[in-house]
Design a protein around this motif. Structure first.
Motif, PDB file in Angstrom:
ATOM      1  N   PHE A   9       0.840  -1.201   0.000  1.00 34.15           N
ATOM      2  CA  PHE A   9       0.000   0.000   0.000  1.00 34.15           C
ATOM      3  C   PHE A   9       0.875   1.252   0.000  1.00 34.15           C
ATOM      4  N   PHE A  10       1.933   1.242   0.803  1.00 36.57           N
ATOM      5  CA  PHE A  10       2.848   2.375   0.905  1.00 36.57           C
ATOM      6  C   PHE A  10       3.604   2.577  -0.405  1.00 36.57           C
ATOM      7  N   TRP A  11       4.230   1.520  -0.926  1.00 34.19           N
ATOM      8  CA  TRP A  11       5.067   1.645  -2.115  1.00 34.19           C
ATOM      9  C   TRP A  11       4.268   1.876  -3.385  1.00 34.19           C
ATOM     10  N   ASP A  12       2.973   1.581  -3.378  1.00 36.61           N
ATOM     11  CA  ASP A  12       2.124   1.900  -4.528  1.00 36.61           C
ATOM     12  C   ASP A  12       2.000   3.408  -4.716  1.00 36.61           C
ATOM     13  N   ARG A  13       2.293   4.168  -3.694  1.00 34.99           N
ATOM     14  CA  ARG A  13       2.197   5.620  -3.754  1.00 34.99           C
ATOM     15  C   ARG A  13       3.504   6.304  -4.168  1.00 34.99           C
ATOM     16  N   VAL A  14       4.530   5.508  -4.422  1.00 36.46           N
ATOM     17  CA  VAL A  14       5.815   6.045  -4.880  1.00 36.46           C
ATOM     18  C   VAL A  14       5.927   5.810  -6.380  1.00 36.46           C
ATOM     19  N   ASP A  15       6.040   6.915  -7.131  1.00 40.82           N
ATOM     20  CA  ASP A  15       6.157   6.836  -8.587  1.00 40.82           C
ATOM     21  C   ASP A  15       7.638   6.853  -8.953  1.00 40.82           C
ATOM     22  N   MET A  16       8.161   5.675  -9.330  1.00 38.76           N
ATOM     23  CA  MET A  16       9.573   5.563  -9.684  1.00 38.76           C
ATOM     24  C   MET A  16       9.777   5.589 -11.197  1.00 38.76           C
ATOM     25  N   THR A  17       8.788   6.098 -11.928  1.00 40.44           N
ATOM     26  CA  THR A  17       8.899   6.199 -13.375  1.00 40.44           C
ATOM     27  C   THR A  17      10.120   7.041 -13.729  1.00 40.44           C
ATOM     28  N   PRO A  18      10.984   6.545 -14.613  1.00 40.16           N
ATOM     29  CA  PRO A  18      12.182   7.321 -14.975  1.00 40.16           C
ATOM     30  C   PRO A  18      11.808   8.705 -15.513  1.00 40.16           C
ATOM     31  N   ASN A  19      12.492   9.716 -14.992  1.00 38.37           N
ATOM     32  CA  ASN A  19      12.303  11.085 -15.480  1.00 38.37           C
ATOM     33  C   ASN A  19      13.658  11.773 -15.516  1.00 38.37           C
ATOM     34  N   THR A  20      13.691  12.991 -15.979  1.00 41.90           N
ATOM     35  CA  THR A  20      14.972  13.688 -16.165  1.00 41.90           C
ATOM     36  C   THR A  20      15.692  13.984 -14.863  1.00 41.90           C
ATOM     37  N   THR A  21      14.969  14.102 -13.754  1.00 38.73           N
ATOM     38  CA  THR A  21      15.600  14.430 -12.473  1.00 38.73           C
ATOM     39  C   THR A  21      15.849  13.204 -11.607  1.00 38.73           C
ATOM     40  N   PHE A  22      15.354  12.034 -12.017  1.00 38.46           N
ATOM     41  CA  PHE A  22      15.473  10.789 -11.263  1.00 38.46           C
ATOM     42  C   PHE A  22      14.780  10.865  -9.903  1.00 38.46           C
ATOM     43  N   CYS A  23      13.803  11.761  -9.782  1.00 30.21           N
ATOM     44  CA  CYS A  23      13.030  11.873  -8.547  1.00 30.21           C
ATOM     45  C   CYS A  23      12.007  10.741  -8.471  1.00 30.21           C
ATOM     46  N   TRP A  24      11.790  10.249  -7.259  1.00 35.59           N
ATOM     47  CA  TRP A  24      10.688   9.333  -6.991  1.00 35.59           C
ATOM     48  C   TRP A  24       9.586  10.208  -6.414  1.00 35.59           C
ATOM     49  N   LEU A  25       8.530  10.378  -7.146  1.00 39.51           N
ATOM     50  CA  LEU A  25       7.476  11.298  -6.720  1.00 39.51           C
ATOM     51  C   LEU A  25       6.450  10.599  -5.842  1.00 39.51           C
ATOM     52  N   TRP A  26       6.060  11.246  -4.765  1.00 39.56           N
ATOM     53  CA  TRP A  26       5.050  10.739  -3.850  1.00 39.56           C
ATOM     54  C   TRP A  26       3.677  11.029  -4.446  1.00 39.56           C
ATOM     55  N   ARG A  27       2.879   9.982  -4.625  1.00 39.75           N
ATOM     56  CA  ARG A  27       1.553  10.118  -5.217  1.00 39.75           C
ATOM     57  C   ARG A  27       0.452  10.003  -4.179  1.00 39.75           C
ATOM     58  N   GLY A  28       0.825   9.949  -2.925  1.00 38.86           N
ATOM     59  CA  GLY A  28      -0.172   9.934  -1.849  1.00 38.86           C
ATOM     60  C   GLY A  28      -0.545  11.354  -1.480  1.00 38.86           C
ATOM     61  N   ARG A  29      -0.873  11.569  -0.211  1.00 45.07           N
ATOM     62  CA  ARG A  29      -1.281  12.886   0.271  1.00 45.07           C
ATOM     63  C   ARG A  29      -0.108  13.862   0.207  1.00 45.07           C
ATOM     64  N   ILE A  30      -0.377  15.035  -0.367  1.00 41.96           N
ATOM     65  CA  ILE A  30       0.603  16.122  -0.415  1.00 41.96           C
ATOM     66  C   ILE A  30       0.060  17.262   0.443  1.00 41.96           C
ATOM     67  N   GLU A  31       0.834  17.687   1.430  1.00 44.27           N
ATOM     68  CA  GLU A  31       0.428  18.775   2.316  1.00 44.27           C
ATOM     69  C   GLU A  31       0.516  20.112   1.580  1.00 44.27           C
ATOM     70  N   GLN A  32      -0.019  21.167   2.200  1.00 41.16           N
ATOM     71  CA  GLN A  32      -0.015  22.495   1.577  1.00 41.16           C
ATOM     72  C   GLN A  32       1.396  23.016   1.306  1.00 41.16           C
ATOM     73  N   ASP A  33       2.360  22.586   2.109  1.00 38.43           N
ATOM     74  CA  ASP A  33       3.730  23.052   1.917  1.00 38.43           C
ATOM     75  C   ASP A  33       4.478  22.265   0.836  1.00 38.43           C
ATOM     76  N   GLY A  34       3.792  21.281   0.215  1.00 37.66           N
ATOM     77  CA  GLY A  34       4.381  20.542  -0.894  1.00 37.66           C
ATOM     78  C   GLY A  34       5.023  19.221  -0.527  1.00 37.66           C
ATOM     79  N   TYR A  35       5.155  18.926   0.766  1.00 39.11           N
ATOM     80  CA  TYR A  35       5.758  17.669   1.207  1.00 39.11           C
ATOM     81  C   TYR A  35       4.717  16.563   1.257  1.00 39.11           C
ATOM     82  N   GLY A  36       5.129  15.338   0.907  1.00 42.73           N
ATOM     83  CA  GLY A  36       4.247  14.187   0.999  1.00 42.73           C
ATOM     84  C   GLY A  36       4.042  13.796   2.450  1.00 42.73           C
ATOM     85  N   SER A  37       2.890  13.214   2.728  1.00 42.08           N
ATOM     86  CA  SER A  37       2.552  12.809   4.083  1.00 42.08           C
ATOM     87  C   SER A  37       1.968  11.410   4.054  1.00 42.08           C
ATOM     88  N   THR A  38       2.308  10.601   5.047  1.00 39.48           N
ATOM     89  CA  THR A  38       1.780   9.252   5.144  1.00 39.48           C
ATOM     90  C   THR A  38       1.556   8.900   6.603  1.00 39.48           C
TER      91      THR A  38
END
Length: 156
Positions: A9-38
């Motif tokens: 359930f946790f890792w389903d919210r991590v988008d590891m799709t290759p991109n130019t910055t190699f960031c793993w984007l959090w697809r779960g809840r994003i707080e107002q300040d831009g940080y992911g929350s779980t």
């Protein structure tokens, strides 16, 4: 290591799709300040911290995680570095970081550090000019005085 339903359930919210910055984007809840929350075991925490602790280990006491990629939604542990809060703030793009990088005032004069405990920086030329104008507006003679290595310096 066995994978539990909660881990999936946790890792389903991590988008590891290759991109130019190699960031793993959090697809779960994003707080107002831009940080992911779980929520892990009923305790809410930042997603980047949760991923870091699962992969790398505990964040050393007194340190915070700095996003080297400057992307708050990124949870890639290779993009996170434990640093002091002061270092994290100075690396950022906020007002404190901008002021720390300044070396001259708006008029181009060199900033000097005060000798007091606050360690504030100021422009001595502009401060003197401001004091002189203030005294003139109040109809008083200008007198600048400050302690410099326990000697009184006066400018009349």
């Amino acid at each position: 290591m066995t994978t539990t339903r909660r881990d999936t359930f946790f890792w389903d919210r991590v988008d590891m799709t290759p991109n130019t910055t190699f960031c793993w984007l959090w697809r779960g809840r994003i707080e107002q300040d831009g940080y992911g929350s779980t929520s892990i075991q009923g305790k809410t925490q930042r997603a980047h911290r949760a991923v870091y602790e699962q992969i790398i280990g505990a964040v050393p006491r007194g340190l915070v995680l700095d996003h080297l990629c400057r992307n708050r939604a990124c949870v890639n542990p290779l993009h996170l570095e434990p640093v002091t809060t002061r270092e994290n703030v100075l690396r950022g793009s906020g007002l404190a970081a901008k002021n720390a990088k300044r070396t001259h005032c708006k008029k181009g004069h060199m900033l000097t550090r005060s000798g007091g405990r606050t360690k504030q920086r100021y422009c001595a030329i502009c401060k003197t000019e401001w004091s002189r104008n203030k005294a003139r507006a109040l109809g008083k003679p200008f007198k600048r005085a400050w302690t410099l290595r326990e000697k009184r310096v006066y400018d009349a």
